[in-house]
Write an enzyme that holds these catalytic residues in place. Structure first.
Site, mmCIF file in Angstrom:
data_model
loop_
_atom_site.group_PDB
_atom_site.id
_atom_site.type_symbol
_atom_site.label_atom_id
_atom_site.label_comp_id
_atom_site.label_asym_id
_atom_site.label_seq_id
_atom_site.Cartn_x
_atom_site.Cartn_y
_atom_site.Cartn_z
ATOM 1 C CB VAL A 137 48.350 -10.286 5.885
ATOM 2 C CG1 VAL A 137 49.686 -10.863 6.344
ATOM 3 C CG2 VAL A 137 47.606 -9.671 7.067
ATOM 4 N N PRO A 138 50.139 -9.021 2.924
ATOM 5 C CG PRO A 138 51.697 -7.367 2.436
ATOM 6 C CD PRO A 138 50.719 -7.807 3.484
ATOM 7 C CB CYS A 139 51.128 -14.059 1.649
ATOM 8 S SG CYS A 139 49.450 -14.212 1.008
ATOM 9 C CG HIS A 140 50.622 -10.079 -3.045
ATOM 10 N ND1 HIS A 140 49.726 -9.725 -2.044
ATOM 11 C CD2 HIS A 140 51.111 -8.917 -3.546
ATOM 12 C CE1 HIS A 140 49.684 -8.403 -1.966
ATOM 13 N NE2 HIS A 140 50.516 -7.899 -2.848
#
Length: 170
Positions: A137-140
């Protein structure tokens, strides 16, 4: 409902070891960097309070998907089965994160607008920071309004590496 038993595994990556917590159904529940044990403990406390966690191998789909991603097969993230707890709002934010295309980054304000809550920028930031499944879950992929690399649980250098790995400016 009987508490579920979760398995804790570790995987080496180019940016450090990651801890993987999976459930009996083979789904990833938590992914945190091993050198950030307080984040793992927090995610387990918030999302899996009554569940036993024991050492054990993560399912092949989880390990193989992440290994392929780090080897350059970026689309392999979509093959990693996952599920997470959280509030309805957090789920809204986390699912919007998954929709950010590889090689792109967005701002907290654009993410808030994307979910139809343009005034909820701070709440979106909090939900982003509470994401228990980093990378998948690409919070970056969320950056500051001025294009700066804002906070990341795994550290700014890892965020920079992940964005570069995916072909995004940062």
């Amino acid at each position: 409902m009987r508490p579920e038993h979760l398995k804790l595994d570790r995987l080496a990556t180019p940016i450090g070891e990651i801890d993987l917590v999976t459930d009996a159904g083979g789904r990833l529940r938590v992914l945190e960097f091993h050198d950030e044990p307080q984040r793992l403990a927090r995610a387990l406390r918030l999302h899996h309070r009554d569940q036993a966690v024991e050492a054990g191998a993560a399912p092949g789909a989880v390990r193989e998907g992440l290994t392929a991603y780090f080897a350059g097969e970026l689309g392999a993230l979509k093959t990693v089965p996952w599920t997470i707890g959280g509030t309805a709002f957090q789920h809204q934010v986390w699912h919007a994160l998954v929709e950010i295309p590889l090689g792109e980054a967005t701002t907290y304000a654009r993410l808030a607008a994307r979910i139809g809550r343009p005034t909820a920028v701070r709440a979106v930031g909090l939900a982003n920071g509470a994401n228990p499944i980093a990378i998948v879950v690409p919070c970056h992929r969320v950056i500051g309004a001025d294009g700066s690399l804002t906070g990341y649980g795994g550290g700014i250098e890892r965020k920079r590496w992940l964005l570069a790995h995916e072909g995004a400016a940062g």
